[in-house]
Design a protein around this motif. Structure first.
Motif, PDB file in Angstrom:
ATOM      1  N   ALA A  27       0.836  -1.201   0.000  1.00 32.73           N
ATOM      2  CA  ALA A  27       0.000   0.000   0.000  1.00 32.73           C
ATOM      3  C   ALA A  27       0.872   1.253   0.000  1.00 32.73           C
ATOM      4  CB  ALA A  27      -0.938   0.007   1.199  1.00 32.73           C
ATOM      5  N   HIS A  28       1.946   1.221   0.765  1.00 34.30           N
ATOM      6  CA  HIS A  28       2.880   2.342   0.823  1.00 34.30           C
ATOM      7  C   HIS A  28       3.446   2.627  -0.567  1.00 34.30           C
ATOM      8  CE1 HIS A  28       5.689   5.057   2.747  1.00 34.30           C
ATOM      9  NE2 HIS A  28       6.724   4.389   2.264  1.00 34.30           N
ATOM     10  N   GLN A  29       3.881   1.580  -1.253  1.00 34.87           N
ATOM     11  CA  GLN A  29       4.450   1.769  -2.591  1.00 34.87           C
ATOM     12  C   GLN A  29       3.397   2.233  -3.590  1.00 34.87           C
ATOM     13  OE1 GLN A  29       7.812   1.603  -3.417  1.00 34.87           O
ATOM     14  NE2 GLN A  29       6.945   2.695  -5.150  1.00 34.87           N
ATOM     15  N   ILE A  30       2.189   1.703  -3.508  1.00 34.28           N
ATOM     16  CA  ILE A  30       1.115   2.117  -4.412  1.00 34.28           C
ATOM     17  C   ILE A  30       0.808   3.600  -4.233  1.00 34.28           C
ATOM     18  CG2 ILE A  30      -1.382   1.857  -4.838  1.00 34.28           C
ATOM     19  CD1 ILE A  30      -0.905  -1.196  -4.288  1.00 34.28           C
ATOM     20  N   ILE A  31       0.769   4.054  -2.996  1.00 35.08           N
ATOM     21  CA  ILE A  31       0.515   5.468  -2.723  1.00 35.08           C
ATOM     22  C   ILE A  31       1.630   6.322  -3.309  1.00 35.08           C
ATOM     23  CG2 ILE A  31       0.373   7.208  -0.884  1.00 35.08           C
ATOM     24  CD1 ILE A  31      -1.096   4.954   0.770  1.00 35.08           C
ATOM     25  N   LEU A  32       2.870   5.904  -3.119  1.00 33.37           N
ATOM     26  CA  LEU A  32       4.002   6.657  -3.686  1.00 33.37           C
ATOM     27  C   LEU A  32       3.935   6.680  -5.209  1.00 33.37           C
ATOM     28  CD1 LEU A  32       6.915   5.457  -1.374  1.00 33.37           C
ATOM     29  CD2 LEU A  32       5.643   7.620  -1.267  1.00 33.37           C
ATOM     30  N   ASN A  33       3.565   5.559  -5.818  1.00 30.88           N
ATOM     31  CA  ASN A  33       3.417   5.523  -7.275  1.00 30.88           C
ATOM     32  C   ASN A  33       2.338   6.495  -7.744  1.00 30.88           C
ATOM     33  OD1 ASN A  33       5.353   3.504  -7.339  1.00 30.88           O
ATOM     34  ND2 ASN A  33       3.881   1.848  -7.638  1.00 30.88           N
ATOM     35  N   GLY A  59       1.035  15.427   6.551  1.00 35.23           N
ATOM     36  CA  GLY A  59       1.145  15.334   5.101  1.00 35.23           C
ATOM     37  C   GLY A  59      -0.129  14.789   4.491  1.00 35.23           C
ATOM     38  N   THR A  60      -0.169  14.778   3.195  1.00 36.01           N
ATOM     39  CA  THR A  60      -1.361  14.339   2.468  1.00 36.01           C
ATOM     40  C   THR A  60      -1.666  12.860   2.671  1.00 36.01           C
ATOM     41  OG1 THR A  60      -0.963  15.998   0.771  1.00 36.01           O
ATOM     42  CG2 THR A  60      -2.368  14.166   0.151  1.00 36.01           C
ATOM     43  N   THR A  61      -0.627  12.035   2.743  1.00 36.61           N
ATOM     44  CA  THR A  61      -0.832  10.591   2.669  1.00 36.61           C
ATOM     45  C   THR A  61      -0.452   9.819   3.932  1.00 36.61           C
ATOM     46  OG1 THR A  61       1.380  10.173   1.795  1.00 36.61           O
ATOM     47  CG2 THR A  61      -0.365  10.659   0.191  1.00 36.61           C
ATOM     48  N   ARG A  62      -0.167  10.522   5.024  1.00 36.94           N
ATOM     49  CA  ARG A  62       0.249   9.882   6.277  1.00 36.94           C
ATOM     50  C   ARG A  62       1.526   9.060   6.066  1.00 36.94           C
ATOM     51  NH1 ARG A  62      -2.943  10.188  10.422  1.00 36.94           N
ATOM     52  NH2 ARG A  62      -2.154   8.256  11.317  1.00 36.94           N
ATOM     53  N   TYR A  63       2.384   9.552   5.184  1.00 35.25           N
ATOM     54  CA  TYR A  63       3.629   8.878   4.834  1.00 35.25           C
ATOM     55  C   TYR A  63       4.450   8.532   6.074  1.00 35.25           C
ATOM     56  CZ  TYR A  63       8.411   8.335   3.100  1.00 35.25           C
ATOM     57  OH  TYR A  63       9.673   7.862   2.853  1.00 35.25           O
ATOM     58  N   LEU A  67       5.216   4.817   7.424  1.00 38.36           N
ATOM     59  CA  LEU A  67       6.592   4.333   7.422  1.00 38.36           C
ATOM     60  C   LEU A  67       7.026   3.921   8.830  1.00 38.36           C
ATOM     61  CD1 LEU A  67       8.993   3.783   5.595  1.00 38.36           C
ATOM     62  CD2 LEU A  67       9.757   6.129   6.027  1.00 38.36           C
ATOM     63  N   ALA A  68       6.629   4.688   9.840  1.00 40.57           N
ATOM     64  CA  ALA A  68       6.961   4.333  11.223  1.00 40.57           C
ATOM     65  C   ALA A  68       6.315   3.001  11.600  1.00 40.57           C
ATOM     66  CB  ALA A  68       6.519   5.437  12.174  1.00 40.57           C
ATOM     67  N   GLU A  71       8.284   0.191   9.949  1.00 40.25           N
ATOM     68  CA  GLU A  71       9.561  -0.048  10.641  1.00 40.25           C
ATOM     69  C   GLU A  71       9.348  -0.775  11.972  1.00 40.25           C
ATOM     70  OE1 GLU A  71      12.539   0.274   9.294  1.00 40.25           O
ATOM     71  OE2 GLU A  71      11.478   0.916   7.496  1.00 40.25           O
ATOM     72  N   ARG A  72       8.326  -0.379  12.721  1.00 44.06           N
ATOM     73  CA  ARG A  72       8.034  -1.074  13.988  1.00 44.06           C
ATOM     74  C   ARG A  72       7.688  -2.531  13.749  1.00 44.06           C
ATOM     75  NH1 ARG A  72       5.242   3.677  15.368  1.00 44.06           N
ATOM     76  NH2 ARG A  72       3.274   2.643  14.995  1.00 44.06           N
ATOM     77  N   ALA A  73       6.890  -2.778  12.707  1.00 39.50           N
ATOM     78  CA  ALA A  73       6.497  -4.153  12.402  1.00 39.50           C
ATOM     79  C   ALA A  73       7.714  -4.987  11.992  1.00 39.50           C
ATOM     80  CB  ALA A  73       5.438  -4.161  11.298  1.00 39.50           C
TER      81      ALA A  73
END
Length: 77
Positions: A27-33, A59-63, A67-68, A71-73
């Motif tokens: 989902a993170h990568q899809i949002i960045l794309n 930010g717009t997308t809770r980036y 990401l935090a 990283e925790r996961a």
């Protein structure tokens, strides 16, 4: 609960964590794309929609929040 049942439950839990982490990473990568394809006007419209729905952040997308969480996961894996 037997030792075998406990081990199976633990394995199932760990598998679910890996599945959820992978989905969050995707989902993170899809949002960045998507952001890479958007015009500044489209990004602003998206930010307004997120704010109106209560899902905004700094930010717009809770980036940074996403990401935090990733990283925790990964640390828990």
């Amino acid at each position: 609960m037997t030792a075998d049942q406990a081990a199976a439950r633990q394995a199932s839990h760990e598998n679910l964590q890996r599945i959820l982490l992978r989905e969050l990473e995707m989902a993170h990568q899809i949002i960045l794309n998507g952001l890479a394809l958007m015009t500044p006007e489209q990004k602003n419209a998206w930010a307004e929609m997120n704010a109106a729905s209560g899902s905004d952040s700094a930010g717009t997308t809770r980036y940074h929040e996403r990401l935090a969480a990733i990283e925790r996961a990964k640390e828990q894996a």
